[in-house]
Scaffold this active site. Structure first.
Site, PDB file in Angstrom:
ATOM      1  N   HIS B 125       0.801  -1.104   0.068  1.00 21.85           N
ATOM      2  CA  HIS B 125      -0.133  -0.123   0.030  1.00 21.85           C
ATOM      3  C   HIS B 125       0.862   1.175  -0.034  1.00 21.85           C
ATOM      4  O   HIS B 125       1.901   1.329   0.527  1.00 21.85           O
ATOM      5  CB  HIS B 125      -0.624  -0.018   1.257  1.00 21.85           C
ATOM      6  CG  HIS B 125      -1.989   1.124   1.412  1.00 21.85           C
ATOM      7  ND1 HIS B 125      -1.811   2.427   1.546  1.00 21.85           N
ATOM      8  CD2 HIS B 125      -3.305   0.877   1.137  1.00 21.85           C
ATOM      9  CE1 HIS B 125      -3.113   2.918   1.564  1.00 21.85           C
ATOM     10  NE2 HIS B 125      -3.785   2.094   1.515  1.00 21.85           N
ATOM     11  N   ASP B 201       2.976  -4.865   7.712  1.00 27.51           N
ATOM     12  CA  ASP B 201       1.832  -4.125   7.565  1.00 27.51           C
ATOM     13  C   ASP B 201       0.728  -5.042   7.824  1.00 27.51           C
ATOM     14  O   ASP B 201       0.492  -6.012   7.026  1.00 27.51           O
ATOM     15  CB  ASP B 201       1.455  -3.520   6.355  1.00 27.51           C
ATOM     16  CG  ASP B 201       0.245  -2.901   5.889  1.00 27.51           C
ATOM     17  OD1 ASP B 201      -0.548  -2.866   6.811  1.00 27.51           O
ATOM     18  OD2 ASP B 201       0.023  -2.352   4.862  1.00 27.51           O
ATOM     19  N   GLN B 204      -4.629  -5.571   6.798  1.00 25.59           N
ATOM     20  CA  GLN B 204      -5.530  -6.256   5.977  1.00 25.59           C
ATOM     21  C   GLN B 204      -5.737  -7.858   6.809  1.00 25.59           C
ATOM     22  O   GLN B 204      -6.850  -8.401   6.533  1.00 25.59           O
ATOM     23  CB  GLN B 204      -5.184  -6.625   4.668  1.00 25.59           C
ATOM     24  CG  GLN B 204      -5.334  -5.574   3.732  1.00 25.59           C
ATOM     25  CD  GLN B 204      -6.777  -4.949   3.640  1.00 25.59           C
ATOM     26  OE1 GLN B 204      -7.532  -5.701   3.781  1.00 25.59           O
ATOM     27  NE2 GLN B 204      -6.864  -3.515   3.467  1.00 25.59           N
ATOM     28  N   LYS B 227     -10.515  -1.623  10.301  1.00 29.61           N
ATOM     29  CA  LYS B 227     -10.240  -2.726   9.684  1.00 29.61           C
ATOM     30  C   LYS B 227     -10.420  -3.846  10.574  1.00 29.61           C
ATOM     31  O   LYS B 227     -10.272  -5.148  10.115  1.00 29.61           O
ATOM     32  CB  LYS B 227      -8.999  -2.780   8.891  1.00 29.61           C
ATOM     33  CG  LYS B 227      -9.065  -1.857   7.652  1.00 29.61           C
ATOM     34  CD  LYS B 227      -7.954  -1.945   6.756  1.00 29.61           C
ATOM     35  CE  LYS B 227      -8.132  -1.203   5.441  1.00 29.61           C
ATOM     36  NZ  LYS B 227      -8.123  -0.100   5.351  1.00 29.61           N
ATOM     37  N   CYS B 369      -4.570   2.437  -3.771  1.00 26.60           N
ATOM     38  CA  CYS B 369      -3.417   3.049  -3.024  1.00 26.60           C
ATOM     39  C   CYS B 369      -2.432   1.880  -3.164  1.00 26.60           C
ATOM     40  O   CYS B 369      -1.635   1.761  -2.285  1.00 26.60           O
ATOM     41  CB  CYS B 369      -3.543   3.408  -1.638  1.00 26.60           C
ATOM     42  SG  CYS B 369      -4.875   4.698  -1.496  1.00 26.60           S
TER      43      CYS B 369
END
Lengths: 152, 411
Positions: B125, B201, B204, B227, B369
């Site tokens: 991202h 990261d 997700q 999220k 993104c």
């Protein structure tokens, strides 16, 4: 509820499937790029402007059906016109695409002397889908910029 | 399907009572943001109704309660991701993007020298790309990319060569475009073997599978409350305590100091050093409720259920919509989450999403993104459908129905 048929009129889909004036102009007097960074739409407008007349226009790029159809219809509507008439069409189109604070839009003023007026009016339904207005106006804003550069 | 019951989650989630274009909402945009269940909304409401006060300041009753709620969220979210010592490891930020900016601006700016390398991947991202390019411009570091293979997985054949001279390997646990799940522990180990630190990261993945920063052996982890069924406006930055303690403050102001004089200041110890100004207290209350809710569902169960639904979705998208729909992501459900980036031949993603909206189907069109990744596959945009613990088979059926309508409309 806004109806999908208001957005995707047959004439719009026709221009999307068979865009007019596609390609590059080797002898272009100006080349102007337009971007819609949020959706990734890209457009390049090639113009030949001579003696105050927009003699030829061609377009390349990619984008959604509304942006592609709008640019195709625009090219048909302005090709061969005197620059002041081109600017007039741009102004009329942008007025048609303007949403007032109360959410209403101006209906397109009838102007029978414009060859493609009927076609352009098909885009009037776009204002019922406010997030798509920027798709329809990309080509017109880019053309306005191209004219400014061509006549600077 | 497993014993986990997504209908229960649906009943708990108020947005599912919405009707869009005369049809019940079909929410397939959880990769953008998940829908909060009632306990999360009520926790924030309860906080404002009964406890609201600024944190870390007052001595009065409600101020202490607010502080307990806020610090309780730090503890609970820490335990949720297996952090050994949340009080010294969890920083609350605005979102995942701010967490990565904190990493780059604080750890990165204090540690990286001209010529140092930060390794990221082609499937990141922008939040895990742009802050490093900013440091590249300002400090002359090098940003290097691990390529993505044609089968939408990381190409790790040259990883050892790519890791040479790397100070930080920063990568996603799961791609927000492809759905690809990366072998986090393996990548962290590779980074450590080359003397580099590893940042993950987890935006997700954190709401869809169990997270254990210890098992990953990671050094930094970034994710967002919204999220994982929580509220917007709250991000999480986890760092190993020794690393965090050595990081200089990033934003200056109130709440982050030990002392301020007319000739300078001394920053506070611990995570509050990075939390200048009044923090998102109500959102922390919401996050705490989200953690409790997800724990109640069981992340193993959620993960198993979403995996089954992912298999089904891949099957439907491969066979139920003709040959004009291409899934930009792994074709099988192995090491893959419920994110389906769709490329519909002859129909622009924006138009796909517009037609889907007529069916009440919420998907996200655009580049998500992740422009380097889109460019890698020669795409400007996709229409992305993504699952949450409340997604049902019937959502996929409506998606297929709407995709067929889009294909028909555009001929």
């Amino acid at each position: 509820m806004a109806n999908l048929d208001d957005l995707y009129r047959e004439i719009i889909l026709d221009h999307y499937r068979s865009p007019r004036n596609r390609g590059e102009l080797v002898e272009a007097t100006s080349r102007t790029e337009g971007f819609n960074p949020l959706c990734g739409d890209e457009l390049v407008i090639y113009l030949i402007v001579r003696d105050g007349v927009l003699e030829d226009i061609k377009l390349t790029g990619h984008g959604c059906s509304i942006s592609q159809a709008s640019s195709s219809m625009m090219s048909s509507a302005v090709k061969g016109k005197r620059l002041e008439d081109v600017r007039h069409v741009i102004d009329r189109f942008k007025t048609m695409m303007t949403l007032h604070d109360d959410g209403t839009a101006d209906a397109p003023a009838p102007e029978p002397d414009l060859r493609s007026d009927g076609e352009l009016a098909a885009l009037a339904g776009v204002v019922k889908f406010p997030v798509r207005i920027k798709c329809a106006t990309l080509a017109w804003n880019t053309l306005a910029q191209a004219l400014d550069e061509a006549t600077a | 399907m497993s014993s986990f019951d997504p209908r229960r989650v649906r009943i708990d989630t108020p947005v599912f009572s919405r009707v869009i274009n005369d049809r019940p909402i079909v929410y397939l945009d959880s990769a953008s943001s998940t829908l909060p269940p009632r306990p999360v909304i009520e926790a924030m409401d309860r906080y404002y109704s009964g406890h609201h006060a600024n944190v870390h300041r007052g001595v009065y009753q409600t101020a202490n309660e607010a502080t307990d709620i806020y610090e309780g969220a730090r503890r609970d979210v820490g335990h949720f991701i297996g952090a050994p010592d949340p009080r010294h490891e969890i920083v609350f930020t605005k979102n995942t993007t701010e967490s990565f900016n904190l990493l780059a601006r604080s750890w990165g700016a204090a540690t990286l020298r001209p010529g140092d390398v930060v390794l990221v991947t082609e499937m990141e991202h922008h939040a895990n790309i742009v802050p490093w390019f900013q440091l590249q411009a300002e400090r002359g570091i090098e940003v290097r990319f691990v390529p993505v293979r044609d089968d939408f997985r990381l190409d790790l054949t040259d990883l050892d060569r790519l890791l040479a001279g790397v100070k930080l390997f920063s990568f996603t646990a799961m791609s927000n475009v492809l759905g690809t799940r990366n072998p986090v522990a393996e990548l962290v180990a590779a980074a450590h073997a080359h003397g580099a630190l590893a940042a993950v990261d987890a935006a997700q993945s954190v709401g869809h599978q169990p997270t254990d920063v210890g098992a990953w052996d990671a050094d930094f982890v970034c994710f967002s409350a919204h999220k994982m069924l929580g509220p917007t406006g709250l991000g999480i930055f986890w760092a190993r305590a020794d690393l965090l303690e050595a990081m200089p403050p990033f934003l200056g102001g109130g709440g982050m100091i030990a002392d301020v004089r007319t000739d300078g200041f001394v920053p506070a110890h611990g995570p509050t050093r990075f939390e200048a100004g009044t923090p998102p207290i109500a959102e922390a209350a919401g996050l705490r409720a989200a953690v409790r809710y997800l724990t109640g569902l069981g992340l193993d169960e959620v993960s198993r259920y979403e995996h089954e639904l992912t298999e089904l979705a891949l099957e439907l998208l491969a066979s139920g919509v003709g040959d004009r729909v291409r899934v930009i992501g792994p074709a099988d459900a192995v090491d893959r989450g419920g994110v389906f980036s769709l490329d519909v031949e002859g129909v622009h993603p924006h138009d796909v999403a517009q037609v889907l909206d007529q069916f009440g189907v919420c998907v996200r069109p655009g580049h998500h993104c992740a422009k380097p990744l889109m460019r890698r596959f020669g795409l400007a945009a996709t229409a992305r459908a993504s699952l949450g613990p409340y997604s049902l088979r019937s959502d996929l059926d409506v998606l297929v129905e709407a995709l067929l309508a889009a294909i028909k409309l555009f001929g």
